[in-house]
Design an enzyme around this catalytic site. Structure first.
Site, PDB file in Angstrom:
ATOM      1  N   SER A 166       0.830  -1.219   0.000  1.00 51.27           N
ATOM      2  CA  SER A 166       0.000   0.000   0.000  1.00 51.27           C
ATOM      3  C   SER A 166       0.858   1.260   0.000  1.00 51.27           C
ATOM      4  O   SER A 166       0.604   2.192  -0.773  1.00 51.27           O
ATOM      5  CB  SER A 166      -0.970   0.007   1.181  1.00 51.27           C
ATOM      6  N   HIS A 171      -1.869  -8.916   1.960  1.00 50.68           N
ATOM      7  CA  HIS A 171      -1.550  -7.644   2.631  1.00 50.68           C
ATOM      8  C   HIS A 171      -2.667  -7.354   3.646  1.00 50.68           C
ATOM      9  O   HIS A 171      -2.951  -8.202   4.498  1.00 50.68           O
ATOM     10  CB  HIS A 171      -1.379  -6.568   1.548  1.00 50.68           C
ATOM     11  N   HIS A 175       5.989 -12.859   7.287  1.00 47.13           N
ATOM     12  CA  HIS A 175       6.178 -11.461   6.857  1.00 47.13           C
ATOM     13  C   HIS A 175       7.326 -11.387   5.865  1.00 47.13           C
ATOM     14  O   HIS A 175       8.283 -12.164   5.949  1.00 47.13           O
ATOM     15  CB  HIS A 175       6.474 -10.550   8.054  1.00 47.13           C
ATOM     16  N   ARG A 221       3.557  -4.909  16.691  1.00 45.92           N
ATOM     17  CA  ARG A 221       2.168  -4.456  16.612  1.00 45.92           C
ATOM     18  C   ARG A 221       1.236  -5.556  17.124  1.00 45.92           C
ATOM     19  O   ARG A 221       0.179  -5.289  17.693  1.00 45.92           O
ATOM     20  CB  ARG A 221       1.817  -4.073  15.163  1.00 45.92           C
ATOM     21  N   ASP A 229      -1.893  -8.577  11.695  1.00 51.55           N
ATOM     22  CA  ASP A 229      -3.257  -9.006  11.366  1.00 51.55           C
ATOM     23  C   ASP A 229      -3.727 -10.204  12.182  1.00 51.55           C
ATOM     24  O   ASP A 229      -4.921 -10.507  12.206  1.00 51.55           O
ATOM     25  CB  ASP A 229      -3.348  -9.335   9.873  1.00 51.55           C
TER      26      ASP A 229
HETATM   27  N1  NMX Z   1       1.371 -19.831   5.760  1.00 46.63           N
HETATM   28  C1  NMX Z   1       1.751 -20.730   4.832  1.00 46.63           C
HETATM   29  N2  NMX Z   1       2.801 -20.561   4.021  1.00 46.63           N
HETATM   30  C2  NMX Z   1       3.502 -19.434   4.180  1.00 46.63           C
HETATM   31  C3  NMX Z   1       3.193 -18.466   5.136  1.00 46.63           C
HETATM   32  C4  NMX Z   1       2.054 -18.691   5.942  1.00 46.63           C
HETATM   33  N3  NMX Z   1       1.635 -17.816   6.866  1.00 46.63           N
HETATM   34  N4  NMX Z   1       4.081 -17.456   5.055  1.00 46.63           N
HETATM   35  C5  NMX Z   1       4.929 -17.779   4.054  1.00 46.63           C
HETATM   36  N5  NMX Z   1       4.570 -18.956   3.528  1.00 46.63           N
HETATM   37  C6  NMX Z   1       5.143 -19.618   2.367  1.00 46.63           C
HETATM   38  C7  NMX Z   1       4.990 -18.709   1.154  1.00 46.63           C
HETATM   39  O1  NMX Z   1       3.676 -18.806   0.611  1.00 46.63           O
HETATM   40  C8  NMX Z   1       6.081 -19.235   0.237  1.00 46.63           C
HETATM   41  O2  NMX Z   1       5.603 -20.404  -0.352  1.00 46.63           O
HETATM   42  P1  NMX Z   1       6.008 -20.772  -1.892  1.00 46.63           P
HETATM   43  O3  NMX Z   1       7.494 -20.943  -1.858  1.00 46.63           O
HETATM   44  O4  NMX Z   1       5.235 -21.995  -2.164  1.00 46.63           O
HETATM   45  O5  NMX Z   1       5.593 -19.592  -2.733  1.00 46.63           O
HETATM   46  C9  NMX Z   1       7.177 -19.602   1.245  1.00 46.63           C
HETATM   47  O6  NMX Z   1       6.537 -19.777   2.509  1.00 46.63           O
HETATM   48  C10 NMX Z   1       8.243 -18.521   1.403  1.00 46.63           C
HETATM   49  O7  NMX Z   1       7.621 -17.301   1.683  1.00 46.63           O
HETATM   50  P2  NMX Z   1       8.347 -16.167   2.566  1.00 46.63           P
HETATM   51  O8  NMX Z   1       9.558 -15.750   1.824  1.00 46.63           O
HETATM   52  O9  NMX Z   1       8.493 -16.603   3.959  1.00 46.63           O
HETATM   53  O10 NMX Z   1       7.241 -15.019   2.585  1.00 46.63           O
HETATM   54  P3  NMX Z   1       6.985 -13.852   1.550  1.00 46.63           P
HETATM   55  O11 NMX Z   1       7.916 -12.734   1.864  1.00 46.63           O
HETATM   56  O12 NMX Z   1       6.975 -14.349   0.153  1.00 46.63           O
HETATM   57  O13 NMX Z   1       5.489 -13.446   1.902  1.00 46.63           O
HETATM   58  C11 NMX Z   1       3.662 -12.988   3.328  1.00 46.63           C
HETATM   59  C12 NMX Z   1       5.136 -12.764   3.068  1.00 46.63           C
HETATM   60  C13 NMX Z   1       3.200 -12.047   4.438  1.00 46.63           C
HETATM   61  C14 NMX Z   1       2.864 -12.655   2.066  1.00 46.63           C
HETATM   62  C15 NMX Z   1       3.446 -14.464   3.730  1.00 46.63           C
HETATM   63  O14 NMX Z   1       4.127 -14.719   4.932  1.00 46.63           O
HETATM   64  C16 NMX Z   1       1.987 -14.823   3.873  1.00 46.63           C
HETATM   65  O15 NMX Z   1       1.347 -15.172   2.877  1.00 46.63           O
HETATM   66  N6  NMX Z   1       1.402 -14.753   5.137  1.00 46.63           N
HETATM   67  C17 NMX Z   1      -0.008 -14.976   5.329  1.00 46.63           C
HETATM   68  C18 NMX Z   1      -0.810 -13.771   4.887  1.00 46.63           C
HETATM   69  C19 NMX Z   1      -0.623 -12.615   5.828  1.00 46.63           C
HETATM   70  O16 NMX Z   1      -0.692 -12.746   7.036  1.00 46.63           O
HETATM   71  N7  NMX Z   1      -0.419 -11.404   5.266  1.00 46.63           N
HETATM   72  C20 NMX Z   1      -0.384 -10.182   6.072  1.00 46.63           C
HETATM   73  C21 NMX Z   1       0.992  -9.496   6.112  1.00 46.63           C
HETATM   74  C22 NMX Z   1       0.892  -8.255   6.951  1.00 46.63           C
HETATM   75  N8  NMX Z   1       0.089  -7.238   6.311  1.00 46.63           N
HETATM   76  O17 NMX Z   1      -0.809  -6.685   6.918  1.00 46.63           O
HETATM   77  O18 NMX Z   1       0.318  -6.889   5.151  1.00 46.63           O
HETATM   78  C1  MLT Z   2       2.231  -3.584   6.539  1.00 48.90           C
HETATM   79  O1  MLT Z   2       1.901  -3.076   7.613  1.00 48.90           O
HETATM   80  O2  MLT Z   2       2.284  -2.909   5.488  1.00 48.90           O
HETATM   81  C2  MLT Z   2       2.497  -5.051   6.482  1.00 48.90           C
HETATM   82  O3  MLT Z   2       3.068  -5.528   7.653  1.00 48.90           O
HETATM   83  C3  MLT Z   2       3.189  -5.522   5.232  1.00 48.90           C
HETATM   84  C4  MLT Z   2       4.617  -5.116   5.033  1.00 48.90           C
HETATM   85  O4  MLT Z   2       5.234  -4.407   5.807  1.00 48.90           O
HETATM   86  O5  MLT Z   2       5.154  -5.586   4.005  1.00 48.90           O
END
Ligand code: NMX
Ligand code: MLT
Length: 435
Positions: free
Chosen positions: A242, A272, A318, A327, A373
């Site tokens: 964002s 996100h 994350h 947070r 979250d």
């Molecule tokens: N559950 C299952 N698998 C996960 C999770 C999770 N919570 N977090 C990471 N992975 C997987 C990810 O999908 C990836 O799989 P693949 O290789 O098959 O593509 C692998 O682990 C490596 O990912 P990372 O490098 O650890 O994470 P990345 O930086 O790509 O993504 C998020 C970060 C936040 C997108 C990821 O951790 C996620 O999808 N979390 C769940 C959704 C979430 O809570 N998002 C909110 C973030 C905060 N916000 O408000 O924005």
């Molecule tokens: C945010 O607050 O924007 C989330 O934690 C996602 C991020 O920092 O990448």
């Protein structure tokens, strides 16, 4: 007393000199190599942006202008009888790097209340949305439509000098933040049939008014929660989807309403900001599947079934953080103080004791710990705000603070159009063939 706009005007020449000095001394130094993998890997770790409001440390979490969450909870002015910081103060801090006085914060509350009304056509636009349209789509639609009255867009058409950009952008940013409660309140009441919107009370702070527009301000505890919520969701450095979108779109000199409307569309994604909705949906599904007061073993199995279904565990992991999000911790502390033995809060705690282990065992996620979250929905739900499709709207209200602060500085410092270089896979294969 100095107003925020007067303070920004004083700080601009100082900041311009600072940037000039940093660029003169360090401008030709490299941050290190860029790996081809970073182009394919969502640019993780790639130093690419200037963002002044906050910096994220992978181990420690966010610092707003150098201050941790407990530090700002301590230092920022509060409402009478309140113990959480007023987001008005956080905005002042994000913009200036300084802690405001109580009077300066009160003046911001009054200023925002005075700017809070939204144009009639935006009210009508929202009233005509079908309740089946996701609240985030309605939110972004309304914010984009505020561009109708943008001071900056008008000034640009009238040939404003680029040195003066920041003035109308500042006014737009103040209008944007001020109008969000009326937009959010209207969406909430329309979608969930909660009756007519009350008027803004110019004697009350921003979070009280927001909570009142939603219909919950008779309970001082949820007003306090809203103050904490708006404060901690405001900014998370510049690379998140964002914030980066807001900055990128603003760099085309699209006004703050267009830039933030775009930012909201990114926040609406499940990886996100929408994750706060997803967390509650997931917890309730789990409760339905395994019952209340389920054993650790049953929860563990449910988490595994989520992973085996090819889904993410929402609220965990994350892109930058490698520890529990402070947070999350701030919200957990609020819950410990106010929620007692609420069954969903207990489940959140139980999940916290199980998910990291499972994610580590699964061996994929780089960060097995909870993010912001994982906790926010349970708190809102406890106070009766149980419609989780609405949760990301509140995240969006808060995120406007961080994006707006940076948009003001980007225009004040003459930040250029963003335009990084892209490559095709074919081009990369060719470039690195013999290297
Ligand atoms: N559950 C299952 N698998 C996960 C999770 C999770 N919570 N977090 C990471 N992975 C997987 C990810 O999908 C990836 O799989 P693949 O290789 O098959 O593509 C692998 O682990 C490596 O990912 P990372 O490098 O650890 O994470 P990345 O930086 O790509 O993504 C998020 C970060 C936040 C997108 C990821 O951790 C996620 O999808 N979390 C769940 C959704 C979430 O809570 N998002 C909110 C973030 C905060 N916000 O408000 O924005
Ligand atoms: C945010 O607050 O924007 C989330 O934690 C996602 C991020 O920092 O990448």
């Amino acid at each position: 007393q100095t107003t925020l706009k007067e303070r920004v005007a004083e700080l601009i020449p100082v900041e311009l000199e600072k940037v000039k000095a940093v660029r003169a001394e360090h401008g030709s130094k490299a941050f290190g190599p860029v790996l081809v993998d970073q182009l394919y890997g969502g640019m993780r770790g790639l130093p690419a942006l200037i963002w002044d409001g906050s910096v994220l440390d992978a181990e420690e979490g966010i610092r707003f202008r150098g201050k941790t969450i407990p530090e700002i909870q301590d230092a920022l002015p509060k409402a009478p009888g309140g113990s959480e910081p007023l987001p008005e103060g956080l905005f002042w801090l994000l913009v200036t790097g300084e802690i405001p006085t109580q009077e300066q914060v009160d003046a911001l509350s009054k200023d925002w209340a005075a700017r809070a009304a939204i144009p009639e056509f935006v009210e009508e636009l929202l009233d005509r949305c079908p309740p089946t349209l996701h609240p985030m789509s309605q939110f972004s639609l309304a914010v984009t439509a505020l561009n109708h009255d943008s001071n900056f867009a008008k000034a640009y058409q009238q040939g404003i000098n680029k040195k003066e950009y920041w003035g109308p952008v500042f006014e737009d940013c103040m209008d944007l933040i001020a109008k969000l409660p009326n937009i959010a309140g209207r969406i909430y009441r329309n979608v969930y049939g909660r009756g007519k919107l009350p008027a803004i009370d110019p004697t009350k702070d921003y979070s009280w008014n927001l909570t009142n527009l939603l219909g919950f301000a008779e309970n001082p505890a949820i007003v306090e929660l809203m103050r904490l919520y708006i404060t901690i969701h405001s900014d998370h450095e510049g690379g998140n989807v964002s914030a980066h979108t807001g900055k990128l779109v603003g760099s085309a000199l699209s006004d703050p309403f267009l830039a933030f409307g775009a930012a909201l569309n990114g926040l609406a994604g499940p990886l996100h900001g929408l994750a706060n909705q997803e967390v509650l949906t997931w917890l309730l599904k789990m409760q339905k599947a395994i019952g209340e007061n389920a054993s650790d073993e049953a929860v563990r199995e449910y988490v595994w079934s989520t992973l085996k279904g090819g889904q993410v565990v929402p609220g965990y992991g994350h892109a930058v953080l490698r520890k529990t999000d402070p947070r999350y911790t701030a919200q957990r502390e609020f819950a410990l103080k106010h929620l007692g033995d609420d069954p969903l809060f207990k489940l959140v705690g139980q999940v916290y004791s199980i998910v990291p282990d499972v994610l580590l065992q699964a061996g994929k996620a780089k960060n097995p710990w909870p993010n912001v979250d994982a906790h926010s929905g349970v708190l809102l739900n406890y106070y009766g705000l149980s419609e989780m499709q609405f949760y990301t709207v509140l995240f969006g209200v808060s995120r406007a603070f961080g994006v707006a602060a940076q948009l003001i500085w980007d225009r004040a410092l003459g930040a250029p159009l963003e335009r990084p270089k892209s490559y095709s896979t074919e081009a990369i294969a060719k470039i690195f063939k013999n290297k």
